[in-house]
Write a protein that holds these residues in place. Sequence first.
Motif, short mmCIF file in Angstrom:
data_model
loop_
_atom_site.label_atom_id
_atom_site.label_comp_id
_atom_site.label_asym_id
_atom_site.label_seq_id
_atom_site.Cartn_x
_atom_site.Cartn_y
_atom_site.Cartn_z
N PHE A 297 0.86 -1.18 0.00
CA PHE A 297 0.00 0.00 0.00
C PHE A 297 0.90 1.23 0.00
O PHE A 297 1.56 1.54 0.99
CB PHE A 297 -0.89 -0.01 1.25
N VAL A 298 0.92 1.93 -1.13
CA VAL A 298 1.74 3.13 -1.29
C VAL A 298 0.82 4.34 -1.31
O VAL A 298 -0.12 4.39 -2.11
CB VAL A 298 2.56 3.08 -2.60
N HIS A 299 1.07 5.31 -0.43
CA HIS A 299 0.21 6.49 -0.40
C HIS A 299 1.04 7.75 -0.27
O HIS A 299 2.07 7.76 0.42
CB HIS A 299 -0.77 6.41 0.78
N ALA A 300 0.57 8.81 -0.92
CA ALA A 300 1.24 10.11 -0.87
C ALA A 300 0.25 11.19 -0.49
O ALA A 300 -0.87 11.23 -0.99
CB ALA A 300 1.85 10.44 -2.24
N ALA A 326 3.96 1.92 2.55
CA ALA A 326 4.96 2.93 2.22
C ALA A 326 4.24 4.27 2.05
O ALA A 326 3.62 4.52 1.01
CB ALA A 326 5.72 2.56 0.95
N VAL A 327 4.28 5.11 3.07
CA VAL A 327 3.58 6.40 3.07
C VAL A 327 4.60 7.52 2.90
O VAL A 327 5.60 7.58 3.64
CB VAL A 327 2.78 6.60 4.37
N PHE A 328 4.35 8.39 1.92
CA PHE A 328 5.21 9.52 1.64
C PHE A 328 4.50 10.81 2.03
O PHE A 328 3.38 11.05 1.60
CB PHE A 328 5.53 9.57 0.14
N TYR A 342 4.13 8.16 8.84
CA TYR A 342 4.65 8.10 7.48
C TYR A 342 5.98 7.36 7.47
O TYR A 342 6.58 7.09 8.54
CB TYR A 342 4.84 9.51 6.91
N ASP A 343 6.44 7.02 6.27
CA ASP A 343 7.68 6.26 6.13
C ASP A 343 8.78 7.01 5.40
O ASP A 343 9.96 6.80 5.66
CB ASP A 343 7.39 4.95 5.38
N PHE A 344 8.39 7.90 4.47
CA PHE A 344 9.37 8.62 3.66
C PHE A 344 8.95 10.07 3.52
O PHE A 344 7.76 10.37 3.44
CB PHE A 344 9.50 8.00 2.26
N GLU A 345 9.93 10.96 3.47
CA GLU A 345 9.67 12.37 3.21
C GLU A 345 9.88 12.65 1.73
O GLU A 345 10.82 12.14 1.12
CB GLU A 345 10.58 13.25 4.05
N GLY A 346 9.00 13.46 1.15
CA GLY A 346 9.10 13.78 -0.26
C GLY A 346 7.99 13.13 -1.06
O GLY A 346 7.06 12.55 -0.50
#
Length: 401
Positions: A297-300, A326-328, A342-346
């Motif tokens: 599950f990828v979310h931005a 994987a949340v950005f 969240y998991d990543f910035e950007g």
Amino acid sequence: MTALTADQIARVKATAPVFAVHGTTITKHFYQRMFNAHPELKNLFNQTHQQSGSQPETLARAVYAYAANIDNLGALGGAVTHIAHKHASLNIRPEHYPIVGRHLLGAVVDVLGDAVDQATLDAWTVAYEQLAQIMIGVEAKLYEAAPWSGFRPFKVMRKQVESDEITSFYLAPADGAPAGGFEPGQYVSVKRFVDQLGVDQPRQYSLSDAPHGRWLRISVKREAGAADVQPGHVSNLMHDGVEQGAIVHVSAPMGEFKLDRQKSTPVVLISGGVGITPMASMLATLMAERSERQVTFVHACRNGRVHAFRDWLRRSAAEYPNLKRAVFYEAVSAEDRVGADYDFEGRVDLARIEADVMLPDADYYICGPVAFMRAQREALVARGVEPARIHTEIFGSGMLD
């Protein structure tokens, strides 16, 4: 249905480039012409898209594509199915097609005048009748399979704030009957009367929960507007004017963007902003079915304040062993917690999560702003993913191609 002759096919194809040059002028005039003669049809069309010009532009592109491929309609791919689902969700019926045809062809004559001779106009008349019959046939099958016809009254059983921008509405049939089924990823149209416009306005919202028959859940983003963008009429009415106990009118679920529940291969869900809503339905369904499929599950989104279903997604990742998250966050705020919220910035960067998204035989479902979906699809194709395994959902008048 009258068949197109070889000469008529040639005439339609030869005049297709006219819509590349004059198409939007013709379609803008068409809508004005039709609404003047049939103001009741304003209830079926998004008047905000009319005012912005996006709907006439989309229609012009569609007419051009049809004319350019008049001798090879198979090249249109899933466009007919996509449009048919939208039409069925808006309750467009066979009796509407002659009205549209009369005014569309009339607009061609009004705009182009003597540049269109009678033989060419006759060819376009037969071509439109052919298209109308194709659409009516596809839509008839959708109506036949639908759990109900037209717009059905639903009662708001619960209203739940999901983020600073998104609120969920739990809808149950007003008559106490079961809510009916749907496929995860599908949407419904909700109709509200807009005082400023003086007409009903339908808006399409993805269903955001698993199908279970007790209720339907939609999760609506408030479209606040900007300097060059009008506020969303219906979204603001839903947020500010629809409370628990209110009645809203809802169409049967439609949409070809749906989870293939027969497969056992991996699923990658990629969403941006409010595009999370159909993905929530897909993930909730897989969890309810105790599926053993591997899911990423990828979310931005901008930050935690606008991250709908944040806590639910965190719990799901902890409870569902086959799920990777994987949340950005593009603009992390002070209260956002890495590894929890969240998991990543950007912005979404598939290179940073390649091992989790590049899965053998996976299907990829993408929903979000058009530019976001285009970027993710291009990134997947560049990594060797077959386009047939990439599925996208587009609302409004946006186009990926």
